[in-house]
Design a protein around this motif. Structure first.
Motif, PDB file in Angstrom:
ATOM      1  N   ARG A  40       0.830  -1.110   0.054  1.00  0.00           N
ATOM      2  CA  ARG A  40      -0.123  -0.272   0.345  1.00  0.00           C
ATOM      3  C   ARG A  40       0.940   1.236   0.062  1.00  0.00           C
ATOM      4  N   LEU A  41       1.800   0.952   0.789  1.00  0.00           N
ATOM      5  CA  LEU A  41       2.552   1.972   0.723  1.00  0.00           C
ATOM      6  C   LEU A  41       3.639   2.380  -0.087  1.00  0.00           C
ATOM      7  N   ARG A  42       3.537   1.848  -1.177  1.00  0.00           N
ATOM      8  CA  ARG A  42       4.502   1.779  -2.420  1.00  0.00           C
ATOM      9  C   ARG A  42       3.624   1.418  -4.111  1.00  0.00           C
ATOM     10  N   ALA A  43       2.497   1.278  -3.865  1.00  0.00           N
ATOM     11  CA  ALA A  43       1.543   1.328  -4.343  1.00  0.00           C
ATOM     12  C   ALA A  43       1.473   3.164  -5.046  1.00  0.00           C
ATOM     13  N   ALA A  44       1.574   2.604  -6.881  1.00  0.00           N
ATOM     14  CA  ALA A  44       1.319   4.119  -6.872  1.00  0.00           C
ATOM     15  C   ALA A  44       0.152   4.474  -8.484  1.00  0.00           C
ATOM     16  N   GLU A  45       0.268   3.347  -9.011  1.00  0.00           N
ATOM     17  CA  GLU A  45      -0.737   3.443 -10.257  1.00  0.00           C
ATOM     18  C   GLU A  45      -2.081   2.353 -10.076  1.00  0.00           C
ATOM     19  N   ARG A  62       1.636 -10.314  -9.119  1.00  0.00           N
ATOM     20  CA  ARG A  62       0.562  -9.452 -10.704  1.00  0.00           C
ATOM     21  C   ARG A  62       0.537  -8.069  -9.986  1.00  0.00           C
ATOM     22  N   LEU A  63      -0.164  -8.102  -8.374  1.00  0.00           N
ATOM     23  CA  LEU A  63      -0.695  -7.229  -7.953  1.00  0.00           C
ATOM     24  C   LEU A  63       0.585  -5.666  -7.655  1.00  0.00           C
ATOM     25  N   TRP A  64       2.143  -6.861  -6.956  1.00  0.00           N
ATOM     26  CA  TRP A  64       2.433  -5.945  -6.800  1.00  0.00           C
ATOM     27  C   TRP A  64       3.367  -4.940  -8.388  1.00  0.00           C
ATOM     28  N   THR A  65       3.404  -5.846  -9.743  1.00  0.00           N
ATOM     29  CA  THR A  65       4.237  -5.668 -10.742  1.00  0.00           C
ATOM     30  C   THR A  65       3.388  -4.815 -11.320  1.00  0.00           C
ATOM     31  N   GLY A  66       1.583  -4.816 -11.089  1.00  0.00           N
ATOM     32  CA  GLY A  66       0.687  -4.467 -12.072  1.00  0.00           C
ATOM     33  C   GLY A  66       0.757  -2.457 -11.290  1.00  0.00           C
ATOM     34  N   THR A  67       0.735  -2.254  -9.581  1.00  0.00           N
ATOM     35  CA  THR A  67       0.407  -1.338  -9.429  1.00  0.00           C
ATOM     36  C   THR A  67       1.768  -0.449  -9.039  1.00  0.00           C
ATOM     37  N   VAL A  68       3.409  -1.314  -8.618  1.00  0.00           N
ATOM     38  CA  VAL A  68       4.098  -0.985  -8.135  1.00  0.00           C
ATOM     39  C   VAL A  68       4.582  -0.044  -9.360  1.00  0.00           C
ATOM     40  N   PRO A  69       5.096   0.954  -9.709  1.00  0.00           N
ATOM     41  CA  PRO A  69       6.333   1.449 -10.984  1.00  0.00           C
ATOM     42  C   PRO A  69       7.418   0.277 -10.518  1.00  0.00           C
ATOM     43  N   PRO A  70       8.985   0.753 -11.641  1.00  0.00           N
ATOM     44  CA  PRO A  70       9.794   0.316 -10.819  1.00  0.00           C
ATOM     45  C   PRO A  70      10.953   1.193 -10.334  1.00  0.00           C
ATOM     46  N   GLY A  71      10.325   2.043 -10.425  1.00  0.00           N
ATOM     47  CA  GLY A  71      11.461   3.449  -9.872  1.00  0.00           C
ATOM     48  C   GLY A  71      10.630   3.072  -7.949  1.00  0.00           C
ATOM     49  N   ARG A  72       9.653   2.508  -7.961  1.00  0.00           N
ATOM     50  CA  ARG A  72       9.422   2.389  -6.056  1.00  0.00           C
ATOM     51  C   ARG A  72       9.547   0.608  -5.664  1.00  0.00           C
ATOM     52  N   ARG A  73       9.704   0.148  -6.429  1.00  0.00           N
ATOM     53  CA  ARG A  73       9.724  -1.636  -6.118  1.00  0.00           C
ATOM     54  C   ARG A  73      10.825  -2.038  -5.103  1.00  0.00           C
ATOM     55  N   GLY A 122      12.687   2.831  -3.662  1.00  0.00           N
ATOM     56  CA  GLY A 122      12.742   4.074  -4.175  1.00  0.00           C
ATOM     57  C   GLY A 122      11.916   5.466  -3.641  1.00  0.00           C
ATOM     58  N   ARG A 123      12.535   6.564  -4.510  1.00  0.00           N
ATOM     59  CA  ARG A 123      11.525   7.825  -3.725  1.00  0.00           C
ATOM     60  C   ARG A 123      10.530   7.628  -4.380  1.00  0.00           C
ATOM     61  N   ALA A 124       9.435   7.942  -3.236  1.00  0.00           N
ATOM     62  CA  ALA A 124       7.744   8.252  -3.107  1.00  0.00           C
ATOM     63  C   ALA A 124       7.024   8.527  -4.782  1.00  0.00           C
ATOM     64  N   LEU A 125       6.414   8.568  -4.899  1.00  0.00           N
ATOM     65  CA  LEU A 125       5.368   9.380  -6.555  1.00  0.00           C
ATOM     66  C   LEU A 125       4.088   9.624  -5.939  1.00  0.00           C
ATOM     67  N   PRO A 126       3.127  10.356  -6.408  1.00  0.00           N
ATOM     68  CA  PRO A 126       1.874  10.515  -6.533  1.00  0.00           C
ATOM     69  C   PRO A 126       1.670   9.588  -7.094  1.00  0.00           C
ATOM     70  N   ALA A 127       0.122   8.910  -5.767  1.00  0.00           N
ATOM     71  CA  ALA A 127      -0.607   7.607  -6.916  1.00  0.00           C
ATOM     72  C   ALA A 127      -1.404   8.272  -8.366  1.00  0.00           C
ATOM     73  N   ARG A 128      -1.065   7.595  -9.070  1.00  0.00           N
ATOM     74  CA  ARG A 128      -2.243   7.669 -10.094  1.00  0.00           C
ATOM     75  C   ARG A 128      -3.550   7.021 -10.059  1.00  0.00           C
ATOM     76  N   SER A 129      -4.738   7.265 -11.183  1.00  0.00           N
ATOM     77  CA  SER A 129      -5.148   6.493 -11.021  1.00  0.00           C
ATOM     78  C   SER A 129      -5.741   5.750 -11.853  1.00  0.00           C
ATOM     79  N   GLY A 130      -6.505   5.013 -12.873  1.00  0.00           N
ATOM     80  CA  GLY A 130      -5.862   4.781 -13.754  1.00  0.00           C
ATOM     81  C   GLY A 130      -7.168   5.482 -15.373  1.00  0.00           C
ATOM     82  N   ARG A 131      -7.871   6.090 -14.729  1.00  0.00           N
ATOM     83  CA  ARG A 131      -7.669   7.556 -15.889  1.00  0.00           C
ATOM     84  C   ARG A 131      -6.608   8.594 -15.762  1.00  0.00           C
ATOM     85  N   ASP A 132      -5.740   8.512 -14.744  1.00  0.00           N
ATOM     86  CA  ASP A 132      -4.581   9.308 -14.939  1.00  0.00           C
ATOM     87  C   ASP A 132      -4.156   8.586 -16.083  1.00  0.00           C
TER      88      ASP A 132
END
Length: 405
Positions: free
Chosen positions: A270-275, A375-386, A389-399
């Motif tokens: 949850r802390l690293r998921a952004a997408e 699959r949950l990890w790779t589908g929602t956590v960007p490579p830079g945060r796996r 890495g530095r936190a990025l703003p979470a993005r929705s499917g619409r974003d």
């Protein structure tokens, strides 16, 4: 498509009813005894205005009383037949929700077909436990999450008061309204039921001395150890058949430790998921409940009803990444019918056939859990945060839709 689904539902559910009504016999113990003896016994106590204070098999949150009492509201049927009728209604409600959702943009009816095919694979147990009622609430909550987070949260809170695990539906929900609604609903129910009936929290003390249930992942250690002189016993304990004896507390402790570890993993996710996409709440809920089930010191057959319902919701979203884990759960459900009730005597006796089927079932659940996590990890956590890495703003499917894949 809808007509075919309804016809398939009618055919498969007729088979389920023939099983629970004992028109078609099934080898092994009578799975309907929980309804005819245990549930009906609780019903007689609950209708007097108190919880079963002296029954250690009552291990459920306060709102479970509503599920147990509900067959008494069905006119012209005795308790057992009314319970099966309500199970059928809840089953049909799940199908209706999945079919309705499947016709909307970005959705699919494959979730409905998964539900139609999956539930009968569990055999009569599917209709002989109140877990189907809880699963119907959970399915409704997840399908409401995207457009009505407040409703989703309220349903999750209600479900948690029925059987705890629906609180995990919030694992992938980001809207604060859902969390607030869940907390308010759960607290209100707890307050009302605690004030109105004595013994609402008695269930909390009935879990402490449990052993390791014979169908759990940890039980495989003792099934093998019995063939090498292990001196423990298999006994009916706290409402289930469990191993008791040397090293059982150790294995049970390891199971609890694994459960704590997977919840820790969920927190990190949850802390690293952004997408996040529209499918993420369902994917996260399925993964969380799958992890909870697999690491539990009790893997009762009816737990597969939860997983089938959540997997069906995942498959209702075209963007879900849980198709393969869902199919593994589907296979595990069929093996569960073999190990209980058909060959349950062989499981209890640690017979090689029973142990082999149990090991295959549990192995499929472990594989499904690991694959779902990946699959949950790779589908929602960007490579830079796996890797922290530095936190990025979470993005929705619409974003993401606005900037491309």
């Amino acid at each position: 498509m809808t007509a075919g689904a309804v016809a398939a539902f009618a055919l498969t559910r007729t088979l389920l009813l023939l099983w629970v009504l004992k028109v078609l016999p099934v080898r092994g113990p009578d799975v309907t005894s929980d309804v005819a003896v245990i549930y009906q016994g609780w019903y007689e106590v609950l209708r007097t205005g108190t919880y079963p204070l002296d029954d250690v098999t009552w291990q459920y949150p306060p709102a479970a009383a509503l599920a147990i009492l509900s067959p008494g509201l069905v006119p012209s049927l005795d308790y057992v037949h009314a319970f099966f009728a309500l199970a059928l209604v809840c089953d049909a409600a799940v199908l209706g929700l999945l079919l309705y959702t499947g016709r909307r943009p970005g959705k699919s009816v494959r979730g409905a077909w998964f539900w139609i095919a999956g539930l009968p694979l569990l055999g009569p147990t599917a209709y002989a436990r109140y877990d189907l009622m809880v699963t119907a609430v959970a399915v409704a909550a997840l399908l409401a999450a995207a457009r009505r987070p407040g409703v989703a949260g309220a349903l999750a809170g209600f479900g948690a008061m029925l059987k705890v695990w629906p609180v995990l539906l919030l694992a992938g929900v980001r809207q604060g309204r859902a969390w607030a609604a869940a907390a308010v609903t759960g607290a209100a129910l707890l307050l009302v039921l605690t004030a109105s009936m004595p013994g609402a929290l008695a269930f909390l003390g009935f879990q402490r001395d449990r052993g390791t249930e014979v169908e759990s992942l940890g039980a495989l250690v003792f099934h093998v150890a019995r063939h090498f002189g292990w001196e423990g016993q298999v006994l009916l304990n706290y409402g289930s058949v469990e191993f008791l004896g040397p090293y059982v507390p150790l294995v049970s402790g390891v199971a609890l430790g694994l459960t704590a570890a997977v919840f820790g993993w969920l927190a990190v996710w949850r802390l690293r998921a952004a997408e996040f996409s529209a499918a993420t709440p369902a994917d996260a809920a399925f993964t969380a409940v799958l992890l909870f089930t697999t690491t539990s010191r009790v893997i009762s057959p009816q737990y597969l009803v939860w997983l089938l319902g959540l997997a069906a919701v995942c498959l209702a979203f075209r963007r879900s990444r849980m198709a393969a884990p869902g199919l593994l759960v589907l296979a595990a459900t069929g093996l569960t019918f073999l190990e209980f009730p058909i060959w349950f005597d062989k499981v209890v006796a640690s017979d090689p056939l029973g142990v082999a089927v149990l090991a295959a079932r549990n192995g499929l659940l472990v594989a499904a859990a690991l694959l779902a996590c990946r699959r949950l990890w790779t589908g929602t956590v960007p490579p830079g945060r796996r890797r922290g890495g530095r936190a990025l703003p979470a993005r929705s499917g619409r974003d993401r839709a606005s900037v491309g894949p």
